[in-house]
Structures are given as structure tokens and as C-alpha cells.
Design an enzyme around this catalytic site. Structure first.
Site, PDB file in Angstrom:
ATOM      1  N   GLU A 164      39.167  33.903  44.521  1.00  0.00           N
ATOM      2  CA  GLU A 164      39.125  34.162  43.090  1.00  0.00           C
ATOM      3  C   GLU A 164      38.272  33.116  42.373  1.00  0.00           C
ATOM      4  O   GLU A 164      38.373  31.921  42.664  1.00  0.00           O
ATOM      5  CB  GLU A 164      40.534  34.156  42.499  1.00  0.00           C
ATOM      6  CG  GLU A 164      41.434  35.249  43.062  1.00  0.00           C
ATOM      7  CD  GLU A 164      42.706  35.401  42.254  1.00  0.00           C
ATOM      8  OE1 GLU A 164      42.619  35.381  41.003  1.00  0.00           O
ATOM      9  OE2 GLU A 164      43.784  35.536  42.867  1.00  0.00           O
ATOM     10  N   CYS A 196      44.574  39.834  35.177  1.00  0.00           N
ATOM     11  CA  CYS A 196      45.271  39.342  36.366  1.00  0.00           C
ATOM     12  C   CYS A 196      46.377  40.331  36.687  1.00  0.00           C
ATOM     13  O   CYS A 196      47.390  40.383  35.982  1.00  0.00           O
ATOM     14  CB  CYS A 196      45.834  37.943  36.129  1.00  0.00           C
ATOM     15  SG  CYS A 196      46.702  37.265  37.564  1.00  0.00           S
ATOM     16  N   CYS A 244      45.849  38.852  45.186  1.00  0.00           N
ATOM     17  CA  CYS A 244      45.074  39.096  43.962  1.00  0.00           C
ATOM     18  C   CYS A 244      45.273  40.558  43.596  1.00  0.00           C
ATOM     19  O   CYS A 244      44.804  41.456  44.302  1.00  0.00           O
ATOM     20  CB  CYS A 244      43.593  38.786  44.192  1.00  0.00           C
ATOM     21  SG  CYS A 244      42.537  39.124  42.751  1.00  0.00           S
ATOM     22  N   GLY A 245      45.994  40.792  42.500  1.00  0.00           N
ATOM     23  CA  GLY A 245      46.300  42.161  42.102  1.00  0.00           C
ATOM     24  C   GLY A 245      45.071  42.962  41.724  1.00  0.00           C
ATOM     25  O   GLY A 245      44.883  44.100  42.181  1.00  0.00           O
ATOM     26  N   GLY A 298      42.141  42.287  42.658  1.00  0.00           N
ATOM     27  CA  GLY A 298      41.349  42.389  43.877  1.00  0.00           C
ATOM     28  C   GLY A 298      41.791  43.564  44.736  1.00  0.00           C
ATOM     29  O   GLY A 298      40.961  44.259  45.341  1.00  0.00           O
ATOM     30  N   ASN A 355      42.566  30.130  34.553  1.00  0.00           N
ATOM     31  CA  ASN A 355      42.525  29.730  35.957  1.00  0.00           C
ATOM     32  C   ASN A 355      42.912  28.260  36.103  1.00  0.00           C
ATOM     33  O   ASN A 355      42.951  27.510  35.126  1.00  0.00           O
ATOM     34  CB  ASN A 355      41.126  29.952  36.522  1.00  0.00           C
ATOM     35  CG  ASN A 355      40.745  31.414  36.548  1.00  0.00           C
ATOM     36  OD1 ASN A 355      41.506  32.251  37.013  1.00  0.00           O
ATOM     37  ND2 ASN A 355      39.561  31.729  36.039  1.00  0.00           N
ATOM     38  N   HIS A 357      34.466  42.028  40.242  1.00  0.00           N
ATOM     39  CA  HIS A 357      34.804  41.927  41.663  1.00  0.00           C
ATOM     40  C   HIS A 357      33.625  42.329  42.529  1.00  0.00           C
ATOM     41  O   HIS A 357      32.915  43.296  42.231  1.00  0.00           O
ATOM     42  CB  HIS A 357      35.984  42.840  42.010  1.00  0.00           C
ATOM     43  CG  HIS A 357      37.280  42.371  41.460  1.00  0.00           C
ATOM     44  ND1 HIS A 357      38.170  41.607  42.186  1.00  0.00           N
ATOM     45  CD2 HIS A 357      37.845  42.541  40.234  1.00  0.00           C
ATOM     46  CE1 HIS A 357      39.221  41.331  41.437  1.00  0.00           C
ATOM     47  NE2 HIS A 357      39.052  41.893  40.250  1.00  0.00           N
TER      48      HIS A 357
END
Length: 282
Positions: free
Chosen positions: A211, A75, A220-221, A223, A66, A162
Site C-alpha cells: 500500500e 480504505c 487491503c480491502g 486491493g 497512512n 490500484h
């Protein structure tokens, strides 16, 4: 030291990609933060490294950090960029399925075109201890105290943790206030990506994600995968869903328990460059 890099993005979620196939990853957390600074460095949501695979069943390994220098387990937008980067490097053909190792679990990628990638993200994990999320028993909804509010969330791991909040009004002020607090909530031992989703119908969702370690991002994939998985678990969406994020749209396909989840979307090159690592850091 001059550090060569590629700048890429997946529907606005931006990355710096480093080629570490022939040498070890060269940066520490301080250097990562300096490179990620949008004013004095290059700037990114996440830093990605392409490395030799540790797992002999995989073709390559990719590392994820990050912008604050902390490591990440997965990710979704990033792995699409890794796949497109490998294609441009001559290591991945269009239409070819390739197994790539991530810091969490391997994924399978397939290029549909030079800039469109579909990824097998594995099966969503709902068991709280594996996310990890502190709770007495598993359920599809949990109440959690965030600031002065009690939120209802769903929790899932897509290789990273998540928390998903369903909103009737996507522009509620609660979203901006609660995102950072939810990402660092004590019940998530490793922090969490906080997703705020508005169902538009059974095939379309609107999503914004805060994130962990990066803040609010344009996309955000994982996400998008998490939001679809949580709502699918509740029986509220179909097996194929378009997830609209500020940077663009992803397609998420999941047939439910016993099946892996697929994410499809764009991967775009922005520019190539060299970054002079400050002498005090080398």
C-alpha cells in the site's frame, strides 16, 4: 495532551480510530507519524477519524491517513471498522443501511453482525485519467517498466488508485522487489496500491498488497476489490469471489459495469487506550 483511541483491525489490516464527532481532528502529519510508529507509538497501517458529515445525505464522515502521515482517499478494511465502531457507540444498528462519507466518495455500510460488515464500495473506475494513470488509451492490460522488469498490469480506482499484477507463482521474488517501485511509479501521479494476485479458480484469489504510504499489509480491502474488478473486467472470474489475504478472507461481489461492488468481511476491536501526545508537538 492525552489522546483517547480505539485500536482495531480488519483481517490484520490495523487501525487507530479517533472519535472526532465533537471536536476537530487534533493531529498534524508529524504527530500522525509519531502515533503510527510501531516502536515508540501505538502503530497502525492507517489512522481513521469519525467526524460529522460534510454531505447532508450522509450520517458521518471518516478521514483516513497512512502511517507516513499522508492522506488516503479510501480504505475498505477501515470503513468496516468505522461501521463496527459506530455500532458499539450506539450510532448504527445491525441490519441498518447507513451512508457514510469518505474522503473520495460516500459508501453504504450494513452490519451483518457486531463484527461482520458489508460495504457498497461503488462502481470500479477504469478510465486512466480518473485513477489517475498516465497512458495514451484505455485498455484492460498495460505494460509498465518497473526496475529492470516490464510488468503487465491492470489499473483501477476503488476511491484510491490500484495497480494489479497477475502471478502464476504467488511466491515469485518479483513481488517483493516490485511492490514498492510500483507504488511510487511516475505514471501514477498520486502513487498506487500495488496488488499481486494469483487466481486459484474462478471463485478464489490469493492476494498480497503493497500500500502507498503504509507498505506491505496483512490485508487491503480496496486491493481485494481492485484485484477482483480487474480480473472480472477480463472475464476471468465469476461475480462472487473469495479473496485470500495473509490476514484472512474477504468476499467480493460485482456483477459488472452498471453495478456497484460489495465487499464483506470482519471488523475486530483490539484494545482502547490513551496516547500522550509529546509536548513538543502540541
Amino acid at each position: 495532551m492525552q489522546l483517547r483511541f480505539s485500536k482495531m483491525h480488519g483481517i490484520g489490516n490495523d487501525f487507530v480510530v479517533l472519535d472526532c464527532r465533537q471536536h476537530e481532528f487534533p493531529l498534524d502529519a508529524v504527530q500522525i507519524r509519531a502515533l503510527g510508529d510501531r516502536h515508540t507509538g501505538v502503530g497502525f497501517d492507517q489512522l481513521l477519524s469519525v467526524e460529522p458529515a460534510r454531505d447532508p445525505s450522509c450520517a458521518f464522515y471518516y478521514g483516513i491517513w497512512n502511517a507516513d502521515g499522508s492522506p488516503s482517499g479510501q480504505c475498505g478494511n477501515g470503513v468496516r471498522c468505522v461501521a463496527a465502531w459506530l455500532h458499539r457507540a450506539g450510532a448504527l444498528a445491525i441490519g441498518e443501511n447507513v451512508r457514510i462519507e469518505s474522503p473520495s466518495d460516500p459508501v453504504i455500510v450494513r452490519l451483518l453482525g457486531a463484527h461482520e460488515v458489508t460495504v457498497d464500495m461503488g462502481e470500479p473506475i477504469f478510465e486512466p485519467a480518473r485513477i489517475p494513470f498516465e497512458v495514451a488509451a484505455a485498455a484492460d492490460r498495460y505494460d509498465i517498466r518497473v526496475g529492470n522488469e516490464t510488468l503487465e498490469i491492470g489499473v483501477v480506482s476503488m476511491g484510491n488508485p490500484h495497480a494489479v499484477v497477475v502471478l502464476d507463482d504467488f511466491h515469485e521474488p518479483l513481488r517483493m522487489q516490485s511492490g514498492p517501485l510500483l507504488s511510487t511509479h511516475e505514471r501514477f501521479a498520486q502513487g498506487a496500491n500495488a496488488g499481486f494476485v494469483q487466481p486459484l479458480d474462478r471463485t478464489r484469489l490469493r492476494l498480497r498488497v503493497h500500500e502507498r504510504g503504509a507498505g506491505w499489509t496483512l490485508a487491503c480491502g480496496t486491493g481485494a476489490c481492485a484485484a477482483m474488478a480487474v480480473l472480472h473486467q477480463r472475464g476471468e472470474v465469476d461475480d462472487s469471489v473469495a479473496v485470500e489475504l495473509p490476514g484472512g478472507t474477504l468476499r467480493i461481489d460485482w456483477a459488472g459495469p452498471g453495478h456497484t461492488l460489495w465487499m464483506t468481511g470482519a471488523a475486530t476491536f483490539a484494545f482502547e487506550g490513551e496516547w500522550p501526545v509529546p509536548a513538543a508537538m502540541t
